[in-house]
Design a protein around this motif. Structure first.
Motif, PDB file in Angstrom:
ATOM      1  N   LYS A 144       6.847  36.926 -18.334  1.00 32.11           N
ATOM      2  CA  LYS A 144       5.903  36.650 -19.417  1.00 32.11           C
ATOM      3  C   LYS A 144       4.500  36.556 -18.823  1.00 32.11           C
ATOM      4  O   LYS A 144       4.261  35.764 -17.917  1.00 32.11           O
ATOM      5  CB  LYS A 144       6.271  35.350 -20.132  1.00 32.11           C
ATOM      6  CG  LYS A 144       7.593  35.432 -20.886  1.00 32.11           C
ATOM      7  CD  LYS A 144       7.824  34.185 -21.705  1.00 32.11           C
ATOM      8  CE  LYS A 144       9.144  34.267 -22.468  1.00 32.11           C
ATOM      9  NZ  LYS A 144       9.133  35.376 -23.449  1.00 32.11           N
ATOM     10  N   VAL A 172       2.252  37.802 -23.654  1.00 36.39           N
ATOM     11  CA  VAL A 172       2.218  36.607 -24.492  1.00 36.39           C
ATOM     12  C   VAL A 172       0.978  36.598 -25.382  1.00 36.39           C
ATOM     13  O   VAL A 172       1.062  36.353 -26.587  1.00 36.39           O
ATOM     14  CB  VAL A 172       2.259  35.329 -23.624  1.00 36.39           C
ATOM     15  CG1 VAL A 172       2.077  34.090 -24.491  1.00 36.39           C
ATOM     16  CG2 VAL A 172       3.570  35.258 -22.842  1.00 36.39           C
ATOM     17  N   VAL A 205       4.647  30.761 -19.310  1.00 36.09           N
ATOM     18  CA  VAL A 205       3.969  31.954 -18.787  1.00 36.09           C
ATOM     19  C   VAL A 205       4.302  32.070 -17.302  1.00 36.09           C
ATOM     20  O   VAL A 205       4.231  31.080 -16.569  1.00 36.09           O
ATOM     21  CB  VAL A 205       2.437  31.867 -18.983  1.00 36.09           C
ATOM     22  CG1 VAL A 205       1.742  33.047 -18.311  1.00 36.09           C
ATOM     23  CG2 VAL A 205       2.085  31.829 -20.457  1.00 36.09           C
TER      24      VAL A 205
END
Length: 464
Positions: A144, A172, A205
């Motif tokens: 991500k 993202v 993330v």
């Protein structure tokens, strides 16, 4: 204790494995070739195999085959690998010839060995490339990623991620402290920068790219310090200032790291390779066109008064003044502080000279400039000294084209930016393509330009 380097050159994550695969390919192809042709191995063959292997590995390092390649450079990677392999086998053949041992080796066996290595080098790279693309498309091992900075560079990065699934990124969103109305192209914002840091800290993330302007130095440092409290991978995307550098190459002065801003692409042995390329190509062409040169010289003498050759002052490597030779195509011999460029239906151009200019035949004497070392076969076209002085203050990075020798043909010329530069925009485009050439120079790029010049570079609607 020796200080660690601040920077290191980017290399392929699997470079060690790739080296082992190349070694296995060359060695395996060698034994398979012996088996196919029924040759019993002896010391001479083993020495030949070791010579080829060592030369290949050395050449591969020189060509930086095991560095990180961009996702759209698969073809160039394969061509570069093949070039290193060809160099290795040519070195072997030359070595055998010099020591007069060619009769001790089977030519068929060496041919089989080379052919197998040639195919296998491509095959495993192609399969590896396809495997990466396929598993990324299936969603395996995705990371991500988010971008801090809804800027032009941030959008370009997002577009690249969207185009190339094999990168393995699941986007993202953008994070920026500005609202959407103030961002580049009104990009959609997921949150502010502090929220991006929180997402990274919470494990939502995996990779963060910072695409903020480099002038915001303190802001960049603050963000990096905050991200130091996370386990996220952080990358800085150079902005237009940094990406506009000629060669952003890491160098070292003792224990101090430096970043090159402007420098020639012909570093170290590459300078000798470029010079060898120029000597070989110019000699071959001069031998081939000798009758044509004589015919043009006779044509000039029969159709107009004056000398056959015209010498004009130009800027060469490092801005040093050189004399460039051309066939005379005008009734005048202008080389003053103010030179008027040729225009359509220019009265100064002789009828025969017009033909020479339209077909670029007036440039042929410059192959002697190449042989003398003043020019290259491929490079930015040399401008008159007067034009250099006129444009160096108007076009950004204009003089950087003199980091290399001027050329008879160039990337700008075969890309359509040849002939009269009657507007500043035309000169800017020419310089843009010249700098592209300098940034991305390789021997293969030169070969491509020479090839394109043969088929579409001689005659041009803008040449008169």
């Amino acid at each position: 204790m020796k200080a660690s380097r601040t920077f290191k050159i980017s290399s392929n994550t699997y470079s060690f494995l790739y080296r082992l695969l190349d070694i296995a390919t060359i060695v395996g192809s060698f034994w398979l070739a012996l088996a196919i042709y029924g040759i019993t191995s002896h010391d001479n063959y083993l020495i030949a195999m070791l010579i080829t292997l060592v030369v290949y590995l050395y050449t591969a390092e020189f060509f930086e085959i095991y560095r990180t390649w961009r996702v759209n450079q698969f073809q160039q990677m394969v061509l570069t690998t093949w070039a290193a392999l060809i160099v290795a086998f040519l070195s072997l053949i030359l070595s055998l010839f010099l020591v007069k041992q060619t009769s001790d080796f089977s030519r068929v066996t060496i041919a089989i060995w080379f052919s197998q290595a040639f195919v296998l080098m491509f095959s495993w790279r192609y399969l590896n490339h396809k495997w990466k693309v396929t598993r990324r498309k299936l969603g395996f091992n995705l990371q991500k990623m988010a971008i801090i900075g809804a800027t032009e560079r941030g959008e370009k990065l997002f577009n690249e991620v969207a185009k190339h699934n094999e990168l393995g990124y699941d986007f993202v969103g953008f994070y920026d402290d500005r609202d959407e109305s103030r961002t580049y192209n009104n990009l959609t914002i997921m949150g502010n920068i502090d929220q991006a840091v929180d997402e990274a800290r919470d494990g939502k993330v995996d990779v963060l790219f910072i695409a903020l302007p480099s002038i915001a130095e303190q802001r960049l440092l603050d963000i990096i310090l905050k991200l130091g409290d996370t386990t996220v991978d952080v990358h800085i995307v150079p902005d237009l200032v940094m990406s506009g550098l000629m060669h952003a190459r890491i160098d070292h002065i003792g224990q101090v790291d430096t970043l090159s801003v402007f420098e020639s692409p012909y570093l170290g042995a590459k300078n000798w390779i470029k010079r060898l390329e120029d000597i070989i190509v110019s000699l071959l062409i001069i031998l081939l066109i000798a009758p044509l040169l004589l015919a043009i010289a006779v044509g000039i003498k029969l159709t107009s008064k004056g000398p056959v050759l015209f010498k004009q002052r130009r800027y060469g490597l490092r801005g040093e003044e050189i004399q460039v030779w051309k066939f005379r195509s005008m009734t005048v011999m202008e080389d003053n502080d103010k030179v008027i460029q040729a225009t359509r239906n220019d009265a100064r151009i002789t009828p025969f000279g017009g033909f020479l200019r339209r077909t670029s035949l007036d440039e042929l004497p410059q192959f002697f400039n190449v042989l003398a070392g003043h020019m290259s076969v491929v490079g930015p076209r040399p401008h008159a000294v007067a034009h250099n002085e006129e444009y160096r203050g108007q076009v950004q990075y204009y003089m950087l084209r003199h980091q290399v020798k001027p050329g008879i043909t160039g990337w700008a010329q075969i890309s359509g930016w040849r002939g009269e530069t009657d507007t500043l925009e035309k000169m800017e485009k020419r310089i843009e393509f010249d700098l592209q050439y300098i940034r991305h120079w390789t021997v293969f790029f030169d070969i491509k330009i020479i090839f394109l010049t043969i088929f579409k570079g001689f005659v041009n609607k803008n040449a008169y």
